[in-house]
Design a protein around this motif. Sequence first.
Motif, mmCIF file in Angstrom:
data_model
loop_
_atom_site.group_PDB
_atom_site.id
_atom_site.type_symbol
_atom_site.label_atom_id
_atom_site.label_comp_id
_atom_site.label_asym_id
_atom_site.label_seq_id
_atom_site.Cartn_x
_atom_site.Cartn_y
_atom_site.Cartn_z
ATOM 1 N N THR A 7 4.696 0.044 10.920
ATOM 2 C CA THR A 7 5.556 1.079 10.335
ATOM 3 C C THR A 7 6.694 0.450 9.533
ATOM 4 N N LEU A 8 7.308 -0.597 10.083
ATOM 5 C CA LEU A 8 8.378 -1.292 9.356
ATOM 6 C C LEU A 8 7.842 -1.954 8.093
ATOM 7 N N SER A 10 5.311 -0.955 6.383
ATOM 8 C CA SER A 10 4.999 0.112 5.435
ATOM 9 C C SER A 10 6.254 0.597 4.716
ATOM 10 N N ALA A 11 7.374 0.645 5.426
ATOM 11 C CA ALA A 11 8.635 1.055 4.796
ATOM 12 C C ALA A 11 9.047 0.062 3.715
ATOM 13 N N PRO A 206 2.519 7.800 10.935
ATOM 14 C CA PRO A 206 3.768 7.018 10.945
ATOM 15 C C PRO A 206 3.912 6.088 9.748
ATOM 16 N N ILE A 207 2.827 5.458 9.318
ATOM 17 C CA ILE A 207 2.978 4.524 8.191
ATOM 18 C C ILE A 207 3.158 5.276 6.877
ATOM 19 N N ALA A 210 6.845 6.298 6.875
ATOM 20 C CA ALA A 210 7.663 5.110 6.613
ATOM 21 C C ALA A 210 7.571 4.706 5.143
ATOM 22 N N ASN A 211 6.383 4.813 4.572
ATOM 23 C CA ASN A 211 6.198 4.468 3.167
ATOM 24 C C ASN A 211 7.003 5.400 2.270
#
Length: 251
Positions: A7-8, A10-11, A206-207, A210-211
């Motif tokens: 997730t991080l 992807s952000a 979630p990804i 985050a993106n």
Amino acid sequence: MDTVIITLASALAGFIDASVGGGGLVLVPALFATYPQVLPATLLGTNKSASVWGTLFAAWRYQQQMTLQWRALRVGAVCALLGACAGAYAMTLVSSAVLRQALPLLLLAVLVYTLKNKHFGHVHQPRFSGRAQSWAMGGCGAVMGFYDGFFGPGTGSLLVFVLVRGLGFDFLQASAHSKVLNLASNLAALLWLGWQGHVMWEICLPIALANIAGSWLGTRMALRQGTGYVRWLFILVVAALLAKTTRDALF
């Protein structure tokens, strides 16, 4: 923990993609490192399931703040989608090994050209207008869409370079317009890979969120800082892509 890491990543990928493209430089390696037992095609499809939403959000944000050439973009988007479908089909017929070896040389040429021409991409002076611009945008969309479907790494950054060099856009305008074209090719790839069962749907939400969050920050920074900021971020991303693709080609 795996989901948190992805997730991080992807952000951060969304932030980079929204500004100059190349977010796959972050998310794809993170997926491969976190899920080594999963098929590469599935990891690539999962990457698309996140990036398509961040790219959509970035395109929406840019069109709110800037005047985009929608007549030309519509042609370019359709050509990018068709090109990506053709590229994905070609990938099933021939090997991409030659392109893997040649990509570092292409990125090196892009980097050297950008650094050598200090005013490259600073001024927005479109070389085409009307129907000619639509044809030019369609050509860019078809070629880069095919590349995205066939191979993929660095598509967003290469597309920005093509729009600056070929159509006379500045870096900010090129980044904004590239989001619409990249969205079309990403969507084609996602539909193809999803239809083949190559998406980890359980981590998509979630990804994707985050993106989008990273994309929000990336577009905000690009719009606030302007062309000079986008140019230097482009140089950094291309340099990182050059290092990664050179390593991949050699090892």
